[in-house]
Design a protein around this motif. Structure first.
Motif, mmCIF file in Angstrom:
data_model
loop_
_atom_site.group_PDB
_atom_site.id
_atom_site.type_symbol
_atom_site.label_atom_id
_atom_site.label_comp_id
_atom_site.label_asym_id
_atom_site.label_seq_id
_atom_site.Cartn_x
_atom_site.Cartn_y
_atom_site.Cartn_z
ATOM 1 N N ARG A 79 10.591 -15.523 3.606
ATOM 2 C CA ARG A 79 10.624 -15.071 4.503
ATOM 3 C C ARG A 79 11.093 -13.415 4.118
ATOM 4 O O ARG A 79 10.615 -12.532 4.762
ATOM 5 C CB ARG A 79 11.334 -15.652 5.789
ATOM 6 C CG ARG A 79 10.672 -16.756 6.405
ATOM 7 C CD ARG A 79 11.560 -17.023 7.527
ATOM 8 N NE ARG A 79 12.560 -17.918 6.973
ATOM 9 C CZ ARG A 79 13.917 -17.939 7.674
ATOM 10 N NH1 ARG A 79 14.007 -17.243 8.887
ATOM 11 N NH2 ARG A 79 14.816 -18.661 7.203
ATOM 12 N N ARG A 134 8.275 -11.481 2.887
ATOM 13 C CA ARG A 134 7.410 -10.869 3.761
ATOM 14 C C ARG A 134 8.117 -9.818 4.370
ATOM 15 O O ARG A 134 7.223 -8.800 4.900
ATOM 16 C CB ARG A 134 6.971 -12.157 4.717
ATOM 17 C CG ARG A 134 6.041 -13.202 4.168
ATOM 18 C CD ARG A 134 5.363 -14.018 5.171
ATOM 19 N NE ARG A 134 6.306 -14.816 5.731
ATOM 20 C CZ ARG A 134 6.987 -16.109 5.485
ATOM 21 N NH1 ARG A 134 6.626 -16.532 4.437
ATOM 22 N NH2 ARG A 134 7.936 -16.685 6.248
ATOM 23 N N LEU A 135 9.327 -9.818 4.858
ATOM 24 C CA LEU A 135 10.124 -8.848 5.460
ATOM 25 C C LEU A 135 9.875 -7.524 4.702
ATOM 26 O O LEU A 135 9.837 -6.448 5.229
ATOM 27 C CB LEU A 135 11.236 -9.248 5.849
ATOM 28 C CG LEU A 135 11.632 -10.267 6.815
ATOM 29 C CD1 LEU A 135 13.088 -10.466 7.067
ATOM 30 C CD2 LEU A 135 11.253 -9.844 8.238
ATOM 31 N N GLY A 143 7.931 -6.657 2.487
ATOM 32 C CA GLY A 143 6.467 -6.275 2.409
ATOM 33 C C GLY A 143 5.917 -5.412 3.548
ATOM 34 O O GLY A 143 5.516 -4.265 3.495
ATOM 35 N N LYS A 144 6.440 -5.926 4.720
ATOM 36 C CA LYS A 144 5.982 -5.378 6.152
ATOM 37 C C LYS A 144 6.892 -3.935 6.028
ATOM 38 O O LYS A 144 6.654 -3.109 6.544
ATOM 39 C CB LYS A 144 6.592 -6.354 7.165
ATOM 40 C CG LYS A 144 6.570 -5.676 8.558
ATOM 41 C CD LYS A 144 5.039 -5.494 9.397
ATOM 42 C CE LYS A 144 4.973 -4.999 10.493
ATOM 43 N NZ LYS A 144 4.859 -3.878 10.903
ATOM 44 N N MET A 145 7.973 -3.948 5.768
ATOM 45 C CA MET A 145 9.012 -2.730 5.803
ATOM 46 C C MET A 145 8.317 -1.516 4.811
ATOM 47 O O MET A 145 8.454 -0.692 5.292
ATOM 48 C CB MET A 145 10.680 -3.237 5.246
ATOM 49 C CG MET A 145 11.477 -2.107 5.630
ATOM 50 S SD MET A 145 12.877 -2.639 5.172
ATOM 51 C CE MET A 145 12.867 -3.762 3.922
ATOM 52 N N ARG A 146 7.968 -2.067 3.728
ATOM 53 C CA ARG A 146 7.276 -1.079 2.814
ATOM 54 C C ARG A 146 6.211 -0.337 3.421
ATOM 55 O O ARG A 146 5.985 0.586 3.330
ATOM 56 C CB ARG A 146 7.170 -1.734 1.648
ATOM 57 C CG ARG A 146 6.499 -0.732 0.669
ATOM 58 C CD ARG A 146 6.238 -1.142 -0.697
ATOM 59 N NE ARG A 146 6.059 -0.283 -1.578
ATOM 60 C CZ ARG A 146 4.741 0.483 -1.749
ATOM 61 N NH1 ARG A 146 3.862 0.023 -1.115
ATOM 62 N NH2 ARG A 146 4.487 1.511 -2.535
ATOM 63 N N SER A 147 5.454 -1.225 4.002
ATOM 64 C CA SER A 147 4.092 -1.031 4.711
ATOM 65 C C SER A 147 4.366 0.098 5.675
ATOM 66 O O SER A 147 3.933 1.205 5.776
ATOM 67 C CB SER A 147 3.152 -1.986 5.252
ATOM 68 O OG SER A 147 2.192 -1.607 5.925
ATOM 69 N N ASP A 148 5.411 -0.071 6.554
ATOM 70 C CA ASP A 148 5.841 0.681 7.788
ATOM 71 C C ASP A 148 6.480 2.006 7.316
ATOM 72 O O ASP A 148 6.386 2.984 7.834
ATOM 73 C CB ASP A 148 6.948 -0.008 8.611
ATOM 74 C CG ASP A 148 6.182 -1.348 9.479
ATOM 75 O OD1 ASP A 148 4.778 -1.302 9.141
ATOM 76 O OD2 ASP A 148 6.729 -2.060 10.191
ATOM 77 N N GLN A 203 14.276 -2.872 11.195
ATOM 78 C CA GLN A 203 13.734 -3.641 10.063
ATOM 79 C C GLN A 203 14.857 -3.787 9.111
ATOM 80 O O GLN A 203 15.144 -4.565 8.429
ATOM 81 C CB GLN A 203 12.533 -3.219 9.533
ATOM 82 C CG GLN A 203 11.338 -3.384 10.399
ATOM 83 C CD GLN A 203 10.045 -2.942 9.938
ATOM 84 O OE1 GLN A 203 9.925 -1.746 9.744
ATOM 85 N NE2 GLN A 203 9.273 -3.841 9.714
#
Length: 196
Positions: A19, A22-23, A25-30, A116
């Motif tokens: 988890r 995934r968090l 990865g999402k944070m990096r994208s944002d 995040q």
């Protein structure tokens, strides 16, 4: 320490690590999206050097990364994200003072990334509890008062904070992958060489 080595603890660790990856990865994208918006709205050059403006910003690069234990990785990550939480809150405040409601989109994006970072800090604390190491108290992670910077220097500092946060998201995912590996190397022993 036996609790951290039980099969159920190992499964829980792997689940929390998955988890967390995934968090991250999402944070990096944002953060990458926010970087683009930030550069555009602040009138900066995306390739601007920020070396002089990032004092006190946690650096993702690590010497002897491959020799760190899982607990060391978690503690370094937690200290970094606690610092980023304070830095982003400061950026958000400066943003509101500077632009007011004139640039609500940038403010919302900053606030979303701040949330995040806070959530990720909490996630790391949960992992540290599972490893039988309670997270260190917040006082040690408190940032010193911000230096007096000109408006342009504050913009550059913000750019540096976001760039380094994007790098930390990459490092965090790698650290969590290391921690999720089965066997004694995942928790307390140094792991095989790998570069962040």
């Amino acid at each position: 320490m036996a609790a951290a080595d039980s099969p159920s603890a190992a499964l829980q660790r792997r689940d929390l690590c998955s988890r967390g990856i995934r968090l991250a990865g999402k944070m990096r994208s944002d953060v990458i999206d926010l970087l683009d918006t930030y550069v555009e709205r602040q009138g900066l050059d995306a390739s601007a050097s920020v070396a002089a403006a990032v004092e006190g910003v946690p650096v993702a690069a690590a010497e002897r990364w491959d020799e760190q234990t899982g607990t060391q990785r978690l503690l370094e990550n937690l200290a970094a994200y606690r610092a980023f939480r304070a830095l982003l809150a400061q950026m958000l405040e400066e943003q509101r003072e500077q632009l007011g409601e004139a640039d609500a989109a940038l403010g919302r994006a900053l606030a979303a990334v701040l949330l995040q970072v806070s959530a990720f800090s909490y996630h790391l604390e949960e992992l540290l509890r599972l490893e039988s190491h309670g997270p260190p108290s917040e006082e040690r992670a408190a940032c010193p008062p911000p230096p007096q910077l000109s408006l342009f220097e504050r913009k550059l500092r913000g750019l540096g904070v976001l760039r380094e946060l994007a790098q930390w998201a990459v490092r965090s995912a790698r650290d969590l992958r290391q921690l999720a590996k089965p066997g004694p190397g995942s928790s307390s022993a140094p792991s095989p060489p790998e570069s962040p």
